[in-house]
Design an enzyme around this catalytic site. Structure first.
Site, PDB file in Angstrom:
ATOM      1  N   LYS A  54     -13.874  -7.452  11.977  1.00  0.00           N
ATOM      2  CA  LYS A  54     -14.067  -6.965  10.606  1.00  0.00           C
ATOM      3  C   LYS A  54     -13.593  -7.988   9.563  1.00  0.00           C
ATOM      4  O   LYS A  54     -14.306  -8.289   8.604  1.00  0.00           O
ATOM      5  CB  LYS A  54     -13.285  -5.657  10.450  1.00  0.00           C
ATOM      6  N   SER A  85      -6.912  -4.628   0.737  1.00  0.00           N
ATOM      7  CA  SER A  85      -5.593  -4.959   1.293  1.00  0.00           C
ATOM      8  C   SER A  85      -5.307  -6.451   1.115  1.00  0.00           C
ATOM      9  O   SER A  85      -4.183  -6.851   0.826  1.00  0.00           O
ATOM     10  CB  SER A  85      -5.533  -4.639   2.792  1.00  0.00           C
ATOM     11  N   LYS A 142      -3.638  -3.871  15.195  1.00  0.00           N
ATOM     12  CA  LYS A 142      -3.605  -2.440  14.891  1.00  0.00           C
ATOM     13  C   LYS A 142      -2.350  -1.841  15.487  1.00  0.00           C
ATOM     14  O   LYS A 142      -1.832  -2.348  16.484  1.00  0.00           O
ATOM     15  CB  LYS A 142      -4.819  -1.743  15.510  1.00  0.00           C
ATOM     16  N   THR A 187     -11.926   1.813   0.873  1.00  0.00           N
ATOM     17  CA  THR A 187     -12.792   1.912   2.057  1.00  0.00           C
ATOM     18  C   THR A 187     -14.120   2.537   1.645  1.00  0.00           C
ATOM     19  O   THR A 187     -15.202   2.029   1.976  1.00  0.00           O
ATOM     20  CB  THR A 187     -12.101   2.754   3.156  1.00  0.00           C
ATOM     21  N   LYS A 203      -3.905  -8.453  10.979  1.00  0.00           N
ATOM     22  CA  LYS A 203      -4.010  -7.465   9.895  1.00  0.00           C
ATOM     23  C   LYS A 203      -4.670  -6.214  10.425  1.00  0.00           C
ATOM     24  O   LYS A 203      -5.682  -6.292  11.125  1.00  0.00           O
ATOM     25  CB  LYS A 203      -4.865  -8.051   8.752  1.00  0.00           C
ATOM     26  N   ASN A 246      -9.132  10.157   3.436  1.00  0.00           N
ATOM     27  CA  ASN A 246      -9.271   9.154   2.372  1.00  0.00           C
ATOM     28  C   ASN A 246     -10.711   8.621   2.277  1.00  0.00           C
ATOM     29  O   ASN A 246     -11.324   8.621   1.207  1.00  0.00           O
ATOM     30  CB  ASN A 246      -8.253   8.034   2.652  1.00  0.00           C
TER      31      ASN A 246
HETATM   32  N1  GLU Z   1      -7.043   0.876   8.588  1.00  0.00           N
HETATM   33  C1  GLU Z   1      -8.038   0.224   7.799  1.00  0.00           C
HETATM   34  C2  GLU Z   1      -9.144  -0.318   8.686  1.00  0.00           C
HETATM   35  O1  GLU Z   1      -9.359   0.140   9.769  1.00  0.00           O
HETATM   36  C3  GLU Z   1      -7.441  -0.791   6.835  1.00  0.00           C
HETATM   37  C4  GLU Z   1      -6.712  -1.932   7.445  1.00  0.00           C
HETATM   38  C5  GLU Z   1      -5.989  -2.834   6.448  1.00  0.00           C
HETATM   39  O2  GLU Z   1      -6.112  -2.607   5.259  1.00  0.00           O
HETATM   40  O3  GLU Z   1      -5.296  -3.736   6.912  1.00  0.00           O
HETATM   41  O4  GLU Z   1      -9.882  -1.183   8.304  1.00  0.00           O
END
Ligand code: GLU
Length: 428
Positions: A93, A362, A105, A189, A69, A220
């Protein structure tokens, strides 16, 4: 360290924590490299008829705890090293907030601000076609990141569903509300970060009305955080975007800035060109221009890097005046800066905790996509609060018990949870 890369900086933190955890070589091996690295080129025809291609990446770091994810960023500096580091951070995370995902990613190395809306759509669809075998609702679920929007997520879901002849809302998160998105995802976030910051300030018996905040980045995460803090009585003294920033010791009204950005920005593709540092046209008094570098060193109590990585380094760490650094960006502080900040008694709330609200909502969106259910905004908010504060408490406890910084403690909590999953799955 002039020659460090995002991934080598990640590894420095990782090695430091791994050495404290006394792991076996077998266990350590899982953290040394991602499980999979997918490297492709995405090619599109531009509006003027010319062909162009961009390097594209999807790095799948670890899926011991669930499907990979993490977001996809469109940025000129999104290279393999950066995407690898961000994928690794995602694994930590998701484990810190204890949601059933691994970490991955993606990135397309391009400047999306130079693309038209049509070209942007072509890049988004081409990315999904290039990565089709590697993504899926139970395999790897992308999401927004730097310069990627709900509109882009919608094109990507549509491309995936057409290519696989399936109905797959859970393949990607951060979608528009009209096409499988979740209430509360857009501001998640910042909202998650806000819940943690409020808890921290409460515990320190501090009063928001006496606290000054400087925020680098007005995307954002930064813009929503500015709004939440302003509404809760904090004084937001500085904000910036990629063009530069503004500073007012008396405080800035972020709602006004946002409205200005929306109103004056001619939209080039999906991106607004109005800038927060355009103060002449905004007719604001008592406000001065600052560069993104100067913003970090302004007098304030809380500094929030909410843009790109590698901005707090050994060069400026001694000049930072804030008492707390709250990392809404991924990877903003280098390991050398971390050491200096620790020595100076400045508390850093690390990215893998501070900005985990996005991936947490998410997860709610993914759940809704899988079940066909719809959550209310209240349910999203209260579940986000519970999950993110549980993560914060786990990190705080670990930091106290092991005499670690919050970053070390967050890594430690994440690594232990990942190992537990690998253990029970029989990978170790
Ligand atoms: N890009 C965001 C992060 O770095 C969200 C990732 C997601 O929702 O999967 O945490």
């Amino acid at each position: 360290m002039p020659n460090s890369t995002p991934y080598s900086r990640f590894q420095t933190v990782l090695d430091d924590v791994l050495s404290k955890l006394s792991l076996s070589d077998e266990q350590k091996k899982w953290f040394a490299q991602p499980q999979f690295i997918h490297k492709k080129e995405v090619s599109i025809k531009k509006d003027d008829g010319s062909d162009v291609s961009f390097p594209a990446f999807r790095v799948q770091f670890n899926n011991a705890r669930g499907p990979f994810k993490g977001g996809i960023r469109f940025h000129p500096e999104a290279d393999e090293e950066e995407v690898k580091a961000l994928a690794a951070l995602m694994s930590i995370k998701t484990a810190v907030v204890n949601i059933p995902f691994g970490g991955g990613k993606g990135g397309v190395q391009c400047n999306p601000k130079e693309l038209s809306k049509g070209e942007l759509q072509k890049v988004s669809r081409a990315y999904v076609r290039a990565m089709l075998d590697s993504i899926g609702p139970d395999i790897d679920c992308p999401a927004p990141d730097v310069n990627t929007t709900p509109a882009i997520m919608a094109w990507m879901r549509d491309e995936y569903e057409m290519a696989t002849k399936s109905y797959s809302p859970a393949v990607i998160t951060g979608k528009p509300l009209s096409y499988g998105g979740s209430l509360g995802r857009e501001a998640a976030t910042a909202k998650g970060g806000f819940f943690i910051l409020q808890e921290l300030i409460n515990r320190e018996a501090m009063d928001p009305s006496e606290l000054k905040v400087a925020i680098q980045g007005f995307g954002n995460a930064g813009a929503n955080m500015a709004n939440f803090l302003h509404s809760a009585g904090y004084t937001v003294v500085a904000v910036s975007d990629s063009q530069g920033g503004i500073y007012s010791p008396e405080g800035i009204d972020p709602v006004r800035i946002q409205k200005y950005k929306q109103k004056t920005g001619q939209v080039a593709g999906e991106y607004c060109e109005g800038s927060v540092c355009d103060i002449e046209r905004m007719k604001m008094d008592g406000v001065s221009h600052v560069t993104n570098e100067q913003l970090l060193e302004l007098p304030c109590d809380i500094l929030i890097p909410a843009a790109l990585d590698n901005v707090i380094t050994e060069v400026n760490a001694r000049k930072i005046q804030a008492q707390f650094i709250f990392e809404l960006a991924n990877g903003p502080t280098t390991p050398e800066a971390d050491a200096i900040l620790e020595e100076r008694g400045i508390k850093v709330i690390p990215d893998v905790l501070a900005n985990a609200g996005g991936v947490t909502v998410s997860y709610f969106e993914w759940t809704q996509g899988k079940s066909g259910g719809m959550w209310t905004a209240e349910r999203v908010d209260s579940e986000l609060k519970r999950i993110i504060l549980d993560g914060y408490k786990a990190v705080r406890r670990e930091a106290r018990r092991e005499s670690m910084t919050y970053r070390q403690a967050a890594f430690s909590v994440g690594i232990k949870r990942m190992l537990e999953a690998m253990e029970v799955r029989g990978w170790l």
